[in-house]
Design a protein around this motif. Structure first.
Motif, PDB file in Angstrom:
ATOM      1  N   GLN A 185       1.359   8.652   9.761  1.00 50.24           N
ATOM      2  CA  GLN A 185       0.660   8.287   8.525  1.00 50.24           C
ATOM      3  C   GLN A 185       0.847   6.810   8.204  1.00 50.24           C
ATOM      4  OE1 GLN A 185      -1.416  10.246   6.788  1.00 50.24           O
ATOM      5  NE2 GLN A 185      -1.861   8.475   5.474  1.00 50.24           N
ATOM      6  N   VAL A 186       2.068   6.331   8.382  1.00 49.66           N
ATOM      7  CA  VAL A 186       2.328   4.910   8.130  1.00 49.66           C
ATOM      8  C   VAL A 186       1.535   4.046   9.104  1.00 49.66           C
ATOM      9  CG1 VAL A 186       4.110   3.135   8.062  1.00 49.66           C
ATOM     10  CG2 VAL A 186       4.614   5.430   7.230  1.00 49.66           C
ATOM     11  N   THR A 187       1.458   4.468  10.356  1.00 48.57           N
ATOM     12  CA  THR A 187       0.707   3.715  11.365  1.00 48.57           C
ATOM     13  C   THR A 187      -0.771   3.664  11.004  1.00 48.57           C
ATOM     14  OG1 THR A 187       2.311   4.404  13.038  1.00 48.57           O
ATOM     15  CG2 THR A 187       0.202   3.537  13.816  1.00 48.57           C
ATOM     16  N   ARG A 188      -1.301   4.789  10.517  1.00 54.74           N
ATOM     17  CA  ARG A 188      -2.714   4.803  10.097  1.00 54.74           C
ATOM     18  C   ARG A 188      -2.942   3.874   8.912  1.00 54.74           C
ATOM     19  NH1 ARG A 188      -2.456  10.421  11.456  1.00 54.74           N
ATOM     20  NH2 ARG A 188      -1.900  10.942   9.300  1.00 54.74           N
ATOM     21  N   ASN A 189      -2.011   3.884   7.956  1.00 53.72           N
ATOM     22  CA  ASN A 189      -2.158   2.995   6.797  1.00 53.72           C
ATOM     23  C   ASN A 189      -2.111   1.524   7.212  1.00 53.72           C
ATOM     24  OD1 ASN A 189      -2.303   5.222   5.099  1.00 53.72           O
ATOM     25  ND2 ASN A 189      -0.093   5.211   4.671  1.00 53.72           N
ATOM     26  N   VAL A 190      -1.200   1.217   8.109  1.00 55.74           N
ATOM     27  CA  VAL A 190      -1.089  -0.167   8.583  1.00 55.74           C
ATOM     28  C   VAL A 190      -2.359  -0.568   9.324  1.00 55.74           C
ATOM     29  CG1 VAL A 190       0.147  -1.662  10.199  1.00 55.74           C
ATOM     30  CG2 VAL A 190       1.424  -0.181   8.639  1.00 55.74           C
ATOM     31  N   ARG A 191      -2.899   0.350  10.126  1.00 55.64           N
ATOM     32  CA  ARG A 191      -4.118   0.044  10.877  1.00 55.64           C
ATOM     33  C   ARG A 191      -5.315  -0.149   9.943  1.00 55.64           C
ATOM     34  NH1 ARG A 191      -5.943   0.010  15.895  1.00 55.64           N
ATOM     35  NH2 ARG A 191      -8.120   0.545  16.276  1.00 55.64           N
ATOM     36  N   SER A 192      -5.454   0.733   8.961  1.00 58.44           N
ATOM     37  CA  SER A 192      -6.572   0.587   8.016  1.00 58.44           C
ATOM     38  C   SER A 192      -6.443  -0.705   7.218  1.00 58.44           C
ATOM     39  CB  SER A 192      -6.619   1.793   7.077  1.00 58.44           C
ATOM     40  OG  SER A 192      -5.424   1.865   6.297  1.00 58.44           O
TER      41      SER A 192
END
Length: 383
Positions: A235-242
Motif C-alpha cells: 500500500q505504501v509503495t502504491r501511494n508513493v508511486r501515485s
C-alpha cells in the motif's frame, strides 16, 4: 549530605541546559531548518536536504561512544561511518532501510518517505516534510517554515553531532534529472540482527532503467534469520508511486504551460512584427500603385510604338522586294541614262567638234572677204 548532592546536581543540570540553549541560538541558522531539515524517526536521526538527498545517524550511545573512543569523527553515513550491519541496499546502492525504518524514493531518486514521515516536493525543492511547510524565495533560497514535522519533532533541537551531516559524494548521489526508478520496486525485509558480509555495491548505474530481480544475491544476506520476513508495504509503495505520477504530470503540465507561454509570446512578437510590416505595406501601396500606374502608362506608351514598329517592319518586309526591284530598274535606267548621257556626250562632242570645224572653216572666208572689202574701200579712197 543528600540535600547538598541534590543541590549540586540541580546546579550542574541548569548550567548545562543554559549552555545548550546558548549554543542552539548560535548554530540554528547554520544547521537547523536552513541548510537541511533534521528530525528523528524510530531512533534514527535524518537530515534531509532541499534537493532530496539525505544523511542519517543512529542514535545509540554505544555507536556514538565507540566513534568517540576510537577518535573517529565520521559518525554519519555520508561522512564515512560504516553502517553496513544495520542497512539494506538496493541494486543502485541506495539505502532502502535503516534497521526497521524503511526509506522510499520517487522516480527521480529523491527520498519521498522515511518511516511514517512523508517528504513532498514542489518543483525541484522539498515543499513539505510531515506537517512542516517550507518556503523559498524566487532564487530557491530557504526563507521560513510553518508547522511541525510530527508530535515527536515539534521544533528543531540542536545536537552536537548535527554538524557532521553532509551531502553524499557525487559517486553515491541518487538524485537524477530523469525518472529512472519508474519501474523499480525493491523488496524490504524486517530487521532482526546485524548483517554479515554486507556492503554497498551498485548492480545498476544511476539513470538506467532497471527492474528488481527476485533472485537477488542480497536476499540471503537480509534473510539471515527464520524470524525475518518480507515487509508488507504494498500500500505504501502504491501511494508513493501515485504521488510520483502526480508530480510528473504536474511537471509536464507546467512545462507545457511554460512552452505555451513562450510560443504565445513569440507569436505575439511575430504578430506585432507582422502588423508593423502590414502597416508599412499599407503605407507603401499608394506610392507603389502610383508607380505601377506610371509603369502601366509607360508600358501602354511603349507598347504602341512597338506595335507600329512591328507594322513598319512588316511593311518594310513587304516593300523590300519591290524596292530592290525598282532599285534594280533604277540601276538599269541609270545605266541607260548613263549610256544615253555618254551617247549624248559623244554626239555633242562630235557636233561641237564639227561645228567648230565648220566655224573655223567659215571664218577665214569671212575674214578674207572682209579684208577684201576693206582693201577695196581703202583703194577707192586712195584714188
Amino acid at each position: 549530605m543528600k540535600k547538598l548532592l541534590f543541590i549540586f546536581i540541580s546546579v550542574f543540570l541548569g548550567t548545562s541546559t543554559s549552555f545548550a540553549n546558548s549554543d542552539t541560538s548560535k548554530t540554528t541558522s547554520s544547521f537547523g531548518y536552513n541548510n537541511s531539515f533534521i528530525f528523528t524517526e524510530n531512533g534514527v536521526t535524518f537530515s534531509v536536504y532541499p534537493d532530496g538527498e539525505f544523511d542519517f545517524y543512529i542514535d545509540n550511545p554505544q555507536y556514538f561512544g565507540a566513534s568517540i573512543n576510537t577518535g573517529n569523527v565520521s559518525i554519519t553515513f555520508n561522512s564515512g561511518y560504516r553502517y553496513d550491519a544495520y542497512v539494506q541496499y538496493d541494486d543502485y546502492g541506495a539505502v532502502i532501510q535503516v534497521e526497521n525504518t524503511p526509506i522510499y524514493y520517487d522516480f527521480y531518486g529523491r527520498v519521498t518517505r522515511i518511516g511514517m514521515v512523508d517528504v513532498l516536493y514542489r518543483g525541484n525543492y522539498v515543499n513539505r516534510i510531515g506537517g512542516l511547510n517550507i518556503y523559498y524565495n524566487g532564487n530557491g533560497v530557504y526563507t521560513h517554515s510553518s508547522g511541525y514535522i510530527n508530535v515527536y519533532n515539534r521544533a528543531y533541537v540542536y545536537r552536537p553531532y548535527h554538524r557532521y551531516f553532509v551531502r553524499p559524494r557525487p559517486s553515491y548521489c541518487m538524485v537524477y534529472y530523469q525518472p529512472y526508478r519508474r519501474y523499480y520496486s525493491p523488496v524490504r525485509y524486517t530487521y532482526y540482527k546485524p548483517y554479515k558480509n554486507n556492503s554497498r555495491r551498485s548492480y545498476a548505474s544511476v539513470g538506467r532503467n532497471y527492474h528488481y530481480k527476485e533472485n537477488n544475491s542480497r536476499r540471503n544476506i537480509y534473510q539471515n534469520d527464520r524470524r525475518v520476513s518480507k515487509r508488507s508495504d504494498a500500500q505504501v509503495t502504491r501511494n508513493v508511486r501515485s504521488r510520483s505520477l502526480a508530480y510528473e504530470s504536474n511537471r509536464s503540465s507546467a512545462n507545457r504551460t511554460t512552452s505555451n507561454t513562450r510560443t504565445s509570446y513569440s507569436a505575439t512578437r511575430n504578430s506585432n512584427s507582422n502588423r508593423a510590416t502590414t502597416t508599412s505595406n499599407r503605407t507603401t501601396p499608394t506610392s507603389t500603385s502610383r508607380s505601377s500606374n506610371a509603369t502601366r502608362s509607360s508600358n501602354s506608351y511603349t507598347k504602341s510604338p512597338s506595335r507600329s514598329v512591328k507594322t513598319s517592319t512588316k511593311s518594310t518586309r513587304s516593300t523590300t522586294s519591290p524596292a530592290t526591284r525598282t532599285s534594280t530598274n533604277n540601276r538599269s535606267s541609270s545605266s541607260n541614262s548613263r549610256s544615253s548621257k555618254n551617247n549624248n556626250y559623244s554626239t555633242s562632242s562630235r557636233s561641237s567638234r564639227s561645228s567648230n570645224v565648220k566655224a573655223t572653216r567659215a571664218t577665214p572666208s569671212r575674214s578674207t572677204s572682209a579684208t577684201r572689202s576693206s582693201s577695196s574701200r581703202s583703194s577707192s579712197r586712195n584714188l
